[in-house]
Design an enzyme around this catalytic site. Structure first.
Site, short mmCIF file in Angstrom:
data_model
loop_
_atom_site.label_atom_id
_atom_site.label_comp_id
_atom_site.label_asym_id
_atom_site.label_seq_id
_atom_site.Cartn_x
_atom_site.Cartn_y
_atom_site.Cartn_z
N THR A 113 0.87 -1.17 0.23
CA THR A 113 -0.29 -0.12 -0.14
C THR A 113 0.66 1.10 -0.43
O THR A 113 1.18 2.36 0.83
CB THR A 113 -0.78 -0.14 1.14
N PHE B 195 4.13 9.18 -3.85
CA PHE B 195 6.22 8.39 -3.66
C PHE B 195 6.71 8.17 -3.45
O PHE B 195 8.33 7.40 -3.35
CB PHE B 195 6.36 9.75 -2.09
N THR C 95 -3.71 6.84 9.79
CA THR C 95 -5.37 6.48 8.12
C THR C 95 -4.03 5.59 7.75
O THR C 95 -5.22 4.47 7.36
CB THR C 95 -5.46 7.22 7.75
N ASP D 40 -2.25 2.76 8.74
CA ASP D 40 -2.32 1.43 9.15
C ASP D 40 -3.76 1.41 9.24
O ASP D 40 -3.67 -0.28 8.77
CB ASP D 40 -2.22 2.24 10.60
#
Lengths: 306, 307
Positions: B142, B146, B227, B229
């Site tokens: 996920t 970047f 968020t 996680d």
């Protein structure tokens, strides 16, 4: 519901004891749970092997300092359980005193874990700390018979003795005392154990009244670990919802535990296979699977008002 | 449902990041969560102050040894997130490899936390470890834009670039890739951000197919922590229930995020008061209060299939 609990207990990677046992049930019941892990072990010490690290009293203090520096050291409840270290326990006492200064309505729920069945399983030098420093700060106490006898110096052979011991414990500090298990004979037979509770309530007119209850709880034929931690957490939750009704609070607490244990023993026997004794790993509480029973426990054990 | 997750992440006394963010939602969804706490801090590092202790690679090894000695090192999933230490990360890789030997069906969900908005916020020497050792053993990753660019060495300026980058990530190992956020221009307007996902399947006849999805999620004007996680944990849960349907898994995951974030921002503004910017403590995710949304998220974001 906006209720924040600080729970200072063990963490195990696998299984349900200490904070692992207390946190999920409190969270599903809507409590915000801040947790300080006093140790991190692979699993509880009833397995063949266990490995991990402990938190020192200094490290506990450092964590609390972080909370305090951010000005978020405001709690509605504190919950503590099994401890093996006198300096750690003394630091816990200091923290509780400070938190009570920050919120004078704070309720300290204390499981004074020292031993069972007549023997201590923590270092002996914890007893004076529990007796002289910890219990006086507690509002709710969940000793078993052995711990209650140890703290009061008085033996329990009859229901009358139990009532006297609970009154002595009230005098030491806590308004709510639950003797989570005793050797007292149950009217329902030897497949049951007797638990008792006592709550001192100050009425609006200033008079003090005391509700005492008694419960006959079906025994389950296995050694479970973490049930005491679950009990204290659920008693916190149900006395929160029923602050002046110990009967209902205990019925919900004991019933919830009963559902968890039944589910656990059924599963454990299934996994172990016919004729095999389930292992500690197989006997881990079926906590996640018991969510619905935790959220809304159907009452299966009634308390009698004495 | 009998599904056991090993989650190796931070623990904070107060708030919802790392294991605090991942455990409760997975547990309410019925997953058994074993958690190794890589650190114990008072709170996340976005507050004015934070204090605590870190777990060393050796201590991690010792905990794993305990699990192994008891012969309970059988997991269906491993979940990892933010790490700052190369030796710790390398120990995690060793553990994942051993767990995969114990269960070849194990799914490793990895959030390759390296940085955001053009800069790294972990030590640079983690980058080769992620690229060469971690991502190759991951099954689901996920990254944000970047991190996806960093891992593949390719910039994303168009949707086509993003698809190529996801294919490059597949070639490195993971069959499922979700770019959790990007700077791509949203079709729904600038109050949205674009996320993309890609999942490789092997059909019964042996041929390979790739399902690609695009999701546009409403931006929220605040800095949330934890968020990512929560996202990785919920993607684990919903891909478990929809292993061959990335579209649905993403819709559920992004919808849960939306409900939790909306509840959080409403509460934070209430606490802070009109005209005031909420503080980090006030912005902690309203996790416990979002239990119903976590259990059964109403779909509020739709994913479109793209080629």
């Amino acid at each position: 519901m906006e209720c924040r609990v600080l729970s200072i207990q063990s963490h195990v990677v696998r299984g349900y004891v200490g904070n692992k046992s207390a946190t999920f049930p409190l969270q599903v019941l809507g409590f915000e749970v801040d947790s300080i892990n006093s140790v991190q072990f692979s699993n509880h010490t009833g397995y063949d092997h266990w490995k991990g690290q402990v938190l020192t009293a200094e490290e506990l203090k450092v964590l609390y300092e972080g909370i305090k520096l951010n000005k978020v050291n405001r709690y509605d409840y504190i919950l503590t359980g099994y401890s093996r270290d006198t300096s750690f326990l003394e630091m816990v006492v200091d923290i509780i005193k400070e938190l009570k200064k920050a919120n004078s309505s704070l309720v300290y729920v204390c499981d004074p874990v020292m031993g069972d069945q007549g023997a201590m399983y923590v270092p002996e030098n914890l007893l004076p700390i529990y007796k002289n420093k910890v219990v006086p700060l507690a509002e709710i106490l969940t000793p078993n018979q052995f711990e209650a006898e140890l703290l009061t110096g008085r033996k329990i052979c009859t229901e009358d003795d139990a009532i006297k011991v609970m009154d002595l414990l009230h005098d030491m500090g806590p308004e709510t005392v639950v003797l989570t298990s005793t050797d007292l004979p149950s009217k329902h037979g030897d497949q049951f154990l007797v638990a008792l509770g006592s709550q001192r309530i100050r009425k609006p007119d200033g008079t003090i009244t005391c509700q005492k209850i008694c419960m006959d709880i079906p025994k389950v034929d296995a050694a479970f670990v973490g049930t005491g931690d679950l009990f204290a957490a659920m008693l916190l939750a149900w006395t929160y919802h029923h602050p002046k009704d110990l009967k209902t609070a205990c019925e919900k607490t004991v019933s919830a535990i009963h559902h968890v244990l039944k589910r656990t023993i059924t599963y454990a026997n299934e996994v172990a296979g016919p004729g095999n004794k389930p292992s500690p790993a197989q006997l881990e509480l079926r906590m996640i699977q018991s969510k619905a029973d935790i959220e809304n426990p159907s009452i299966v054990i009634e308390a009698k008002v004495l | 449902m009998e599904c056991r997750v090993l989650s190796i992440q931070s623990h904070v006394v107060r708030g919802y990041v790392g294991n605090k963010s991942a455990s409760f939602p997975l547990q309410v969804l019925g997953f058994e969560v074993d958690s190794i706490n890589s650190v114990q801090f008072s709170n996340h590092t976005g507050y004015s102050h934070w204090k605590g202790q870190v777990l060393t690679a050796d201590e991690l090894h010792v905990l794993y040894e305990g699990i192994k000695l008891n012969n309970v090192h059988h997991y269906d999933y491993v979940l990892t997130g933010y790490t700052r230490d190369t030796s710790f990360l390398e120990m995690v890789v060793d553990i994942v490899q051993e767990l995969k030997r114990a269960n070849p069906n194990l799914v490793y969900v990895c959030d390759p936390v390296l940085g955001d908005h053009g800069s790294m916020y972990v030590p640079q020497n983690l980058y080769p470890v992620y690229k060469n050792k971690v991502v190759p053993v991951a099954d689901i990753i996920t990254p944000n834009q970047f991190e996806a660019e960093l891992l593949t060495g390719k910039n994303i300026s168009t949707e086509k670039d993003a698809v190529e980058v996801m294919d490059l990530l597949h070639a490195m190992g993971p069959d499922t890739v979700v770019i959790t956020s990007s700077d791509l221009p949203p079709r729904l307007g600038d109050r949205f951000l674009v996320s993309l996902g890609s999942q490789r399947h092997v059909r019964p006849d042996g041929s390979r197919t790739t399902e690609r999805v695009r999701i546009e999620v409403p931006k929220v004007d605040a800095v949330f922590v934890g968020t990512g996680d929560l996202f990785a944990a919920m993607l684990l849960a919903w891909t478990h229930h929809y292993p061959n349907d990335l579209k649905t898994a993403c819709e559920k995951t992004f919808s849960v995020m939306h409900h939790v974030i909306q509840r959080t921002i409403s509460y934070a503004h209430e606490l802070a008061g009109p005209g005031r910017r909420p503080s980090p403590p006030q912005l902690e995710l309203r996790m416990v209060q979002s239990k119903a949304d976590i259990e059964d998220p109403a779909i509020v974001t739709e994913a479109t299939l793209i080629s």
